[in-house]
Structure formats: C-alpha cells, structure tokens
Design an enzyme around this catalytic site. Structure first.
Site, mmCIF file in Angstrom:
data_model
loop_
_atom_site.group_PDB
_atom_site.id
_atom_site.type_symbol
_atom_site.label_atom_id
_atom_site.label_comp_id
_atom_site.label_asym_id
_atom_site.label_seq_id
_atom_site.Cartn_x
_atom_site.Cartn_y
_atom_site.Cartn_z
ATOM 1 N N ASP A 183 -5.052 -6.994 6.081
ATOM 2 C CA ASP A 183 -6.454 -6.568 5.410
ATOM 3 C C ASP A 183 -7.270 -7.317 5.289
ATOM 4 O O ASP A 183 -8.530 -7.151 5.763
ATOM 5 C CB ASP A 183 -6.018 -5.453 4.395
ATOM 6 C CG ASP A 183 -7.081 -4.297 3.921
ATOM 7 O OD1 ASP A 183 -8.321 -4.372 4.533
ATOM 8 O OD2 ASP A 183 -6.852 -3.596 3.005
ATOM 9 N N TYR B 109 0.773 -1.300 -0.047
ATOM 10 C CA TYR B 109 -0.048 -0.145 0.034
ATOM 11 C C TYR B 109 0.803 1.259 -0.039
ATOM 12 O O TYR B 109 0.318 2.375 -0.429
ATOM 13 C CB TYR B 109 -0.917 -0.063 1.201
ATOM 14 C CG TYR B 109 -1.876 -1.040 1.205
ATOM 15 C CD1 TYR B 109 -2.311 -1.908 0.027
ATOM 16 C CD2 TYR B 109 -2.929 -1.362 2.478
ATOM 17 C CE1 TYR B 109 -3.409 -2.830 0.177
ATOM 18 C CE2 TYR B 109 -3.498 -2.411 2.244
ATOM 19 C CZ TYR B 109 -3.998 -3.025 1.092
ATOM 20 O OH TYR B 109 -4.990 -4.194 1.201
ATOM 21 N N ASP C 71 -10.530 -8.835 8.055
ATOM 22 C CA ASP C 71 -12.001 -8.761 7.834
ATOM 23 C C ASP C 71 -12.800 -10.159 7.891
ATOM 24 O O ASP C 71 -13.761 -10.191 8.166
ATOM 25 C CB ASP C 71 -12.229 -8.143 6.390
ATOM 26 C CG ASP C 71 -11.987 -6.715 6.412
ATOM 27 O OD1 ASP C 71 -11.952 -5.935 7.280
ATOM 28 O OD2 ASP C 71 -11.912 -5.896 5.359
ATOM 29 N N LYS D 135 3.500 -15.344 2.002
ATOM 30 C CA LYS D 135 3.434 -15.908 0.606
ATOM 31 C C LYS D 135 5.117 -15.908 0.472
ATOM 32 O O LYS D 135 5.526 -15.498 -0.646
ATOM 33 C CB LYS D 135 2.675 -15.156 -0.279
ATOM 34 C CG LYS D 135 2.391 -15.763 -1.507
ATOM 35 C CD LYS D 135 1.328 -17.093 -1.139
ATOM 36 C CE LYS D 135 0.996 -17.690 -2.553
ATOM 37 N NZ LYS D 135 0.176 -19.106 -2.182
ATOM 38 N N ASP E 94 -3.159 -18.124 1.353
ATOM 39 C CA ASP E 94 -4.312 -18.741 0.825
ATOM 40 C C ASP E 94 -4.757 -19.906 1.810
ATOM 41 O O ASP E 94 -5.835 -19.906 1.906
ATOM 42 C CB ASP E 94 -4.065 -19.360 -0.587
ATOM 43 C CG ASP E 94 -2.388 -19.839 -0.441
ATOM 44 O OD1 ASP E 94 -1.711 -19.970 0.331
ATOM 45 O OD2 ASP E 94 -2.203 -20.463 -1.575
#
Length: 358
Positions: free
Chosen positions: A248, A142, A252, A192, A224
């Site tokens: 992020d 980001y 959620d 990852k 994942d």
C-alpha cells in the site's frame, strides 16, 4: 473471442474508455485476436440509474466475462451518501472480494521524454525507469484477526494482527516470478523479517519459491530501505513483491516519483488470472466532459489486460511501445505539458496511439 465487461463509470471514465477500446481494437486487428465488449453501469452513474453502485446485472456481466475493464468512479455528487454506499466502497471493494482479486499490480514507469515531470533529480531519473509493484491485496494486517479496542482512559489499547499463511505468500510470489520472466528478470521482495515473525515466514517462503525460477534473480530488502532506495536509485528495481500494508505504501511512493498520475495503470487479479484493470488516477470530475483528459492510463490498463489475463503479451508490448513513440514526438495532453496551446485533446491522443501502433 474474448468477452470483456466494460465499466466506464463516472467523470472522465467514459471519455478515456472510448480511446482505450479504440487502441485495443487496433491491437486485436494487428495481432489476430478478437475482443467482444459489453457495457454496464458502475459507481455513481449506477447509483443514479439503479440505486446501488454495483447492480446485480453488472456483477452478473462480470461473472460471464473473461476480464473487467474498469474506468473511474466517484465525484462530489455522491459524497453525501453513507461511506459504505459511496461509489468507491460500494463498487470496487465488493468486486475485489467477490472475485478473490488478491494480487494488485501497479506499474510505475517514467518515459525518458517525461523525466522532467518526476520530482526526483534529473541526474537520477533522466533515463526513465520501469517498476512493477506487486501487492498482496486480501491478507496481512488489514484483514488479520483479532483486531479491536479494549479498556478505558489511559489504559485503553487498540490492536491489529498481521498474519500470513504460507499459501497466501506462495500464490503472490508465483505471480511475481512469472511477471519478472516477462520483464527484466528481477524480483525484489519487500519485508521486515528482522522484527516480524510473519515476515520471517514471508522471506522463507519467497526464497523457497525462487528455486522453481532459476532464470529470475531474487533480492530481499527491508521496507524502510526500500522506501529510501526508490528515491535514490529506482532503476535497480524491476518487480517489487510486497505484502498488503507495505505494498500500500510502496505502490503510492512508486506512483508519486513518476510525476504523472495520467500515465499509471493498475490491475487486480485472482488465481485464475481473471482481472479487473483500471487507471490508478480517478474520475477527475473537474475536467469531465471537456475532452482534455489523458487517456494513456486507461489505454495502458487495457494493455495490462492483454498481457496478464488474455495472454497477448506481444500486443501489450506493442501498445506500450506506441505510447512511448507518441510521447517522443512531443504529443502531450494538458497534464503533461506547461505549453497549453500545444496540448492535444483526449481523442487526438487516442488517435496518435493508434497511428503509432499501426
């Protein structure tokens, strides 16, 4: 004496904040510490009263305080403003930047009494679960440079850069291990590393940091697989350590599987453990002023403030236990029950938590 900047904000913010302070005052009385509150405008009400979502006086108050207890901001009234002037962007993002609040903590807890509210199967969630998602908040893709767009037509491309320094990883990992020491002693680092160089550094750094915390168990998991395991068996997780983008998404998902936003607190803290503590829901303008909002998320945000900034872990744990007792007694606000006739109002829920705490 701990000085707290209280920013109730908009919508249901002032209503639930009143209950949170009531509970915090009782905890302070029982556990022998003092809290001094000073209130200021933020968000939409600050735009109305001062012309900006984060007035200079509000920022100055925050600088002079030990922590920020934040309510909720925003609503339809201010949606017509330019994006950068709207309450959410105009208040929260500048506060995070100004104070270097690089670590976001979002607990996702299902109380056994409310297990039926979760979208997960009853046999998965019947005993409840308690996860702390810890997200790095100021680095990663980001904020990485370069980023942009170039070219035209079918050859046009867009690009972002995912970059982390060893220092950025160390400081968020350190907080994750310290948090795990106050919980069940398990850190699961989400990355990852099989395809991203930045995540190879992430995994190496977290592994090295773990040597200083022999009492904490460290596990690694690809992002994942983490998303799958959260819906298969959330009980296996204690502290989830994530970079900005993965955090992020994961935070959620953690919030969703609890089934009720009215129970979710959050915190954003910096290296000095100065923090901004707020409910993870929103200003809920549709129910503002009706006295029916669930104050538990705001109360739990106050408990997080006690634990992570003010060093009052026993008082924080007592508040969480009190809330669990209240829910076990089937005392619910309207968002937690289908039987609206038995639902209690905001003030009654706050009083119930105070009684259970006492």
């Amino acid at each position: 004496m701990n000085k707290i900047a209280v920013l109730p904000g908009d919508g249901i913010g002032p209503e639930v904040m009143t209950q949170a302070i009531k509970v915090l005052d009782k905890a302070a009385e029982l556990y022998g510490f003092s809290l001094a509150y000073e209130f200021a405008d933020v968000g939409g009400i600050a735009i109305d009263n001062h012309g900006t979502a984060l007035p200079e006086a509000t920022l100055a108050l925050c600088e002079q305080s030990d922590a920020i207890l934040f309510g909720s901001v925003g609503g339809p009234k201010w949606e017509g403003l330019p994006p950068e002037q709207q309450p959410e962007r105009g208040a929260l993002l500048p506060l995070r930047k100004h104070f270097g609040l690089y670590c976001n903590l979002r607990p996702a807890k299902v109380f056994p009494t409310l297990a039926s509210a979760s979208p997960l199967k009853p046999e998965i969630v019947k005993n409840g679960f308690d996860i702390l998602c810890m997200r790095e908040l100021t680095g990663g893709i980001y904020f990485g440079e370069p980023k942009g767009r170039q070219g035209q037509g079918l050859e046009e491309t867009a690009y972002d850069t995912m970059v982390y320094s060893r220092y950025e990883i160390q400081r968020i990992a350190r907080l994750a291990f310290e948090a795990a020491r106050k919980r069940r002693g398990i850190v699961t680092s989400v990355d990852k590393a099989n395809v991203l160089f930045s995540m190879v550094l992430w995994r190496e750094t977290v592994t090295e940091m773990a040597k200083a915390y022999p009492d904490v168990t460290l596990n690694h998991i690809y992002v994942d697989n983490a998303t799958m395991q959260l819906v298969r068996d959330p009980h296996q997780f204690d502290v989830l350590l994530c970079g900005n983008m993965f955090g992020d998404i994961i935070s959620d998902e953690c919030a969703m599987i609890t089934g009720s936003m009215g129970l979710l607190a959050s915190a954003s803290i910096n290296e000095e453990k100065f923090g901004l503590y707020e409910p993870a829901g929103g200003s809920a303008p549709d129910i503002a002023g009706r006295g029916v909002a669930n104050p538990i998320a705001q109360i739990l945000s106050g408990a997080m403030m006690l634990k992570y900034t003010l060093g009052q872990a026993r008082a924080a744990d007592a508040i969480e236990t009190a809330i669990s007792r209240v829910l076990d007694q089937q005392i619910f606000t309207a968002d937690l029950t289908s039987d609206k006739e038995t639902a209690v109002n905001t003030e009654t829920m706050g009083d119930a938590v105070v009684s259970a705490l006492a």
